[in-house]
Design a protein around this motif. Sequence first.
Motif, PDB file in Angstrom:
ATOM      1  N   ASP A 172       0.808  -1.213   0.000  1.00  0.00           N
ATOM      2  CA  ASP A 172       0.000   0.000   0.000  1.00  0.00           C
ATOM      3  C   ASP A 172       0.845   1.268   0.000  1.00  0.00           C
ATOM      4  N   GLU A 173       2.048   1.174   0.498  1.00  0.00           N
ATOM      5  CA  GLU A 173       2.915   2.346   0.597  1.00  0.00           C
ATOM      6  C   GLU A 173       3.916   2.345  -0.550  1.00  0.00           C
ATOM      7  N   PRO A 174       4.074   3.492  -1.218  1.00  0.00           N
ATOM      8  CA  PRO A 174       5.115   3.568  -2.242  1.00  0.00           C
ATOM      9  C   PRO A 174       6.486   3.645  -1.573  1.00  0.00           C
ATOM     10  N   PRO A 175       7.544   3.383  -2.326  1.00  0.00           N
ATOM     11  CA  PRO A 175       8.882   3.545  -1.746  1.00  0.00           C
ATOM     12  C   PRO A 175       9.057   4.978  -1.255  1.00  0.00           C
ATOM     13  N   SER A 176       9.803   5.152  -0.184  1.00  0.00           N
ATOM     14  CA  SER A 176      10.019   6.490   0.359  1.00  0.00           C
ATOM     15  C   SER A 176      11.353   7.055  -0.120  1.00  0.00           C
ATOM     16  N   MET A 177      11.358   8.357  -0.340  1.00  0.00           N
ATOM     17  CA  MET A 177      12.561   9.063  -0.775  1.00  0.00           C
ATOM     18  C   MET A 177      13.525   9.169   0.402  1.00  0.00           C
ATOM     19  N   CYS A 178      14.830   9.012   0.126  1.00  0.00           N
ATOM     20  CA  CYS A 178      15.842   9.146   1.165  1.00  0.00           C
ATOM     21  C   CYS A 178      17.133   9.621   0.521  1.00  0.00           C
ATOM     22  N   GLY A 179      18.103   9.925   1.357  1.00  0.00           N
ATOM     23  CA  GLY A 179      19.408  10.327   0.848  1.00  0.00           C
ATOM     24  C   GLY A 179      20.148   9.145   0.251  1.00  0.00           C
ATOM     25  N   LEU A 180      21.232   9.443  -0.425  1.00  0.00           N
ATOM     26  CA  LEU A 180      22.049   8.416  -1.069  1.00  0.00           C
ATOM     27  C   LEU A 180      23.019   7.793  -0.074  1.00  0.00           C
ATOM     28  N   SER A 181      23.183   6.486  -0.171  1.00  0.00           N
ATOM     29  CA  SER A 181      24.201   5.803   0.627  1.00  0.00           C
ATOM     30  C   SER A 181      25.573   6.082   0.001  1.00  0.00           C
ATOM     31  N   GLN A 182      26.614   5.763   0.736  1.00  0.00           N
ATOM     32  CA  GLN A 182      27.964   5.963   0.198  1.00  0.00           C
ATOM     33  C   GLN A 182      28.178   5.119  -1.057  1.00  0.00           C
ATOM     34  N   ALA A 183      27.670   3.890  -1.052  1.00  0.00           N
ATOM     35  CA  ALA A 183      27.817   3.024  -2.232  1.00  0.00           C
ATOM     36  C   ALA A 183      27.091   3.627  -3.435  1.00  0.00           C
ATOM     37  N   GLN A 184      25.902   4.199  -3.222  1.00  0.00           N
ATOM     38  CA  GLN A 184      25.175   4.829  -4.321  1.00  0.00           C
ATOM     39  C   GLN A 184      25.917   6.065  -4.826  1.00  0.00           C
ATOM     40  N   GLN A 185      26.494   6.837  -3.915  1.00  0.00           N
ATOM     41  CA  GLN A 185      27.271   8.004  -4.322  1.00  0.00           C
ATOM     42  C   GLN A 185      28.466   7.586  -5.178  1.00  0.00           C
ATOM     43  N   ASP A 186      29.160   6.532  -4.750  1.00  0.00           N
ATOM     44  CA  ASP A 186      30.310   6.040  -5.516  1.00  0.00           C
ATOM     45  C   ASP A 186      29.878   5.581  -6.907  1.00  0.00           C
ATOM     46  N   LEU A 187      28.771   4.847  -6.974  1.00  0.00           N
ATOM     47  CA  LEU A 187      28.267   4.354  -8.255  1.00  0.00           C
ATOM     48  C   LEU A 187      27.907   5.521  -9.181  1.00  0.00           C
ATOM     49  N   ILE A 188      27.143   6.474  -8.677  1.00  0.00           N
ATOM     50  CA  ILE A 188      26.724   7.617  -9.503  1.00  0.00           C
ATOM     51  C   ILE A 188      27.935   8.427  -9.936  1.00  0.00           C
ATOM     52  N   GLY A 189      28.898   8.630  -9.037  1.00  0.00           N
ATOM     53  CA  GLY A 189      30.113   9.367  -9.396  1.00  0.00           C
ATOM     54  C   GLY A 189      30.894   8.673 -10.498  1.00  0.00           C
ATOM     55  N   ASP A 190      31.047   7.350 -10.395  1.00  0.00           N
ATOM     56  CA  ASP A 190      31.778   6.594 -11.417  1.00  0.00           C
ATOM     57  C   ASP A 190      31.054   6.628 -12.761  1.00  0.00           C
ATOM     58  N   VAL A 191      29.732   6.469 -12.729  1.00  0.00           N
ATOM     59  CA  VAL A 191      28.957   6.495 -13.975  1.00  0.00           C
ATOM     60  C   VAL A 191      29.032   7.886 -14.602  1.00  0.00           C
ATOM     61  N   HIS A 192      28.929   8.924 -13.797  1.00  0.00           N
ATOM     62  CA  HIS A 192      29.021  10.296 -14.313  1.00  0.00           C
ATOM     63  C   HIS A 192      30.368  10.531 -14.997  1.00  0.00           C
ATOM     64  N   THR A 193      31.447  10.086 -14.357  1.00  0.00           N
ATOM     65  CA  THR A 193      32.780  10.245 -14.942  1.00  0.00           C
ATOM     66  C   THR A 193      32.877   9.528 -16.287  1.00  0.00           C
ATOM     67  N   ALA A 194      32.385   8.298 -16.350  1.00  0.00           N
ATOM     68  CA  ALA A 194      32.438   7.523 -17.594  1.00  0.00           C
ATOM     69  C   ALA A 194      31.606   8.186 -18.699  1.00  0.00           C
ATOM     70  N   VAL A 195      30.417   8.675 -18.362  1.00  0.00           N
ATOM     71  CA  VAL A 195      29.563   9.322 -19.364  1.00  0.00           C
ATOM     72  C   VAL A 195      30.205  10.610 -19.858  1.00  0.00           C
ATOM     73  N   ARG A 196      30.796  11.395 -18.965  1.00  0.00           N
ATOM     74  CA  ARG A 196      31.474  12.647 -19.368  1.00  0.00           C
ATOM     75  C   ARG A 196      32.668  12.351 -20.279  1.00  0.00           C
ATOM     76  N   GLU A 197      33.438  11.310 -19.929  1.00  0.00           N
ATOM     77  CA  GLU A 197      34.595  10.940 -20.762  1.00  0.00           C
ATOM     78  C   GLU A 197      34.143  10.484 -22.134  1.00  0.00           C
ATOM     79  N   GLU A 198      33.078   9.711 -22.193  1.00  0.00           N
ATOM     80  CA  GLU A 198      32.563   9.247 -23.483  1.00  0.00           C
ATOM     81  C   GLU A 198      32.056  10.429 -24.324  1.00  0.00           C
ATOM     82  N   ALA A 199      31.367  11.351 -23.681  1.00  0.00           N
ATOM     83  CA  ALA A 199      30.870  12.534 -24.390  1.00  0.00           C
ATOM     84  C   ALA A 199      32.027  13.385 -24.917  1.00  0.00           C
TER      85      ALA A 199
END
Length: 132
Positions: free
Chosen positions: A100-127
Amino acid sequence: MASIFAFFDSGGEMEFLEATPDQVFAALDPRHADPLAFTVQRCSWGGDGLEGHISNTARFVGTYPPNPVATGVVTALGGPQEYIFGNLVICGSRWSPTEDEPPSMCGLSQAQQDLIGDVHTAVREEAASTQR
């Protein structure tokens, strides 16, 4: 309560902000339209997911510039393959034990921050390599 969010400006630059959701959404859309949320990675069985937020008017090309870096990051993370215009915020989402409850919004974990940072770097380099 302040949490960590990934903020992508319309030029594709990313920074992690420690802020409340209201502060992040004000930065997301300077025109203060209501943000639209979409799932980047589903959270299930007690695991954490990722949720994206864009301006409610971000789909209007004349209002906001296209953001190929944010689009590439969302696609690489397994989110919808839809072009993003303007700013983007990525936050965490937490699984709810009841349907009945949708997922709740929360801050990013350290692992999620690392993942997003790495993906951002790779996408910027490719661009950058395709612009040469």
